[in-house]
Design a protein around this motif. Structure first.
Motif, short mmCIF file in Angstrom:
data_model
loop_
_atom_site.label_atom_id
_atom_site.label_comp_id
_atom_site.label_asym_id
_atom_site.label_seq_id
_atom_site.Cartn_x
_atom_site.Cartn_y
_atom_site.Cartn_z
N GLN A 145 7.46 -5.22 -12.62
CA GLN A 145 6.60 -6.52 -11.61
C GLN A 145 5.68 -7.33 -13.44
O GLN A 145 4.66 -7.25 -13.17
CB GLN A 145 6.10 -6.33 -10.75
N HIS A 146 5.89 -8.79 -12.21
CA HIS A 146 4.60 -9.62 -13.14
C HIS A 146 3.76 -10.59 -11.98
O HIS A 146 4.37 -10.10 -10.72
CB HIS A 146 4.98 -10.46 -13.52
N ASP A 147 3.37 -11.33 -12.24
CA ASP A 147 2.44 -12.08 -10.87
C ASP A 147 2.84 -13.09 -10.68
O ASP A 147 2.30 -14.25 -10.28
CB ASP A 147 0.44 -12.37 -11.36
N GLY A 148 4.06 -13.80 -11.55
CA GLY A 148 4.95 -14.93 -10.93
C GLY A 148 5.75 -14.94 -9.59
O GLY A 148 5.12 -13.71 -9.24
N GLU A 149 6.24 -16.13 -9.79
CA GLU A 149 6.72 -16.35 -8.28
C GLU A 149 8.27 -15.32 -8.03
O GLU A 149 8.95 -14.65 -9.18
CB GLU A 149 7.39 -17.86 -8.33
N GLY A 150 7.68 -14.16 -7.37
CA GLY A 150 8.33 -13.46 -7.09
C GLY A 150 8.62 -11.95 -7.65
O GLY A 150 9.51 -10.95 -7.96
N GLY A 151 7.67 -11.66 -8.09
CA GLY A 151 7.23 -10.96 -9.58
C GLY A 151 6.97 -9.55 -8.67
O GLY A 151 6.85 -9.04 -9.30
N HIS A 152 6.67 -9.42 -7.60
CA HIS A 152 6.21 -8.41 -7.05
C HIS A 152 7.29 -7.85 -6.04
O HIS A 152 7.79 -8.92 -5.32
CB HIS A 152 4.80 -8.52 -6.64
N LEU A 153 7.79 -6.84 -6.25
CA LEU A 153 8.68 -6.09 -5.06
C LEU A 153 8.41 -5.40 -3.82
O LEU A 153 7.25 -5.33 -3.40
CB LEU A 153 9.21 -5.00 -6.01
N GLN A 154 8.96 -6.04 -2.70
CA GLN A 154 8.57 -5.27 -1.38
C GLN A 154 9.11 -3.79 -1.50
O GLN A 154 10.47 -3.66 -2.39
CB GLN A 154 9.27 -6.30 -0.46
N MET A 155 8.58 -3.41 -0.45
CA MET A 155 9.81 -1.94 -0.53
C MET A 155 10.69 -1.42 -0.15
O MET A 155 11.38 -1.46 -0.84
CB MET A 155 8.75 -1.26 0.48
N LYS A 156 11.39 -2.09 0.48
CA LYS A 156 13.08 -1.95 1.00
C LYS A 156 13.48 -2.77 -0.95
O LYS A 156 14.29 -2.83 -1.14
CB LYS A 156 13.56 -3.68 1.30
N GLN A 157 13.27 -3.73 -1.91
CA GLN A 157 13.70 -4.14 -3.13
C GLN A 157 13.28 -2.61 -3.75
O GLN A 157 14.34 -2.44 -4.95
CB GLN A 157 13.14 -5.58 -3.80
N VAL A 158 12.06 -2.15 -3.57
CA VAL A 158 12.06 -0.44 -5.27
C VAL A 158 12.92 -0.26 -4.37
O VAL A 158 13.16 0.88 -5.59
CB VAL A 158 10.92 -0.60 -4.53
N ALA A 159 13.38 0.60 -2.81
CA ALA A 159 13.99 1.42 -2.70
C ALA A 159 15.75 1.00 -3.20
O ALA A 159 16.41 1.93 -3.95
CB ALA A 159 14.01 1.58 -0.73
#
Length: 155
Positions: free
Chosen positions: A53-67
């Motif tokens: 993950q990163h701090d840029g646009e779309g850099g953090h994943l939601q739990m659904k994306q992680v799953a």
């Protein structure tokens, strides 16, 4: 019934071979990671995904994306995150722009464990692929894995 059983269709034989290879890979890596680092394959995968993950646009994943990335249900992913958080390997915090969102970051301890475990994961993967390549049914799949999937569409 084996992957070479003549009663299976070519498609079913391919699926059986793929399933067999996946099972062998996962079991071998699991043993290596558990023995040397106290991590399961799923825990390693989760730490790996979250560490990117990163701090840029779309850099953090939601739990659904992680799953989706670790091929688990959302509830199983949440339980896994909780276990790793309890071990001090992850931390959760509220999304600064959406108070309903919760982000998960890998802690310094988690990053250190991941970096220590990465060579074990890679070595175990190479070992199990080398062994599987000796099996004529699995050798074509091993070649695809080793090529990064670049030959998957060329048949």
């Amino acid at each position: 019934m084996t992957a070479t059983d003549p009663s299976l269709t070519a498609l079913a034989q391919g699926w059986c071979a793929l399933s067999l290879l996946h099972g062998r890979i996962e079991a071998h890596i699991e043993r290596a990671l558990q023995t040397r680092h106290g991590l399961s394959v799923r825990e390693y995968s989760l730490l790996d995904v979250l560490s990117r993950q990163h701090d840029g646009e779309g850099g953090h994943l939601q739990m659904k994306q992680v799953a989706e990335a670790v091929v688990l249900s959302q509830s199983a992913t949440t339980r896994l995150v909780t276990r790793l958080e309890d071990r001090g390997l992850l931390s959760r915090y509220l999304c600064p722009t959406d108070r309903r969102g919760i982000y998960t970051n890998v802690s310094e301890e988690g990053l250190a464990l991941l970096e220590a475990a990465r060579p074990t994961n890679d070595t175990a993967l190479r070992e199990v692929l080398a062994e599987a390549a000796k099996d004529p049914q699995l050798a074509p799949l091993v070649r695809v894995v080793e090529s990064g999937g670049s030959t998957a569409g060329s048949a």
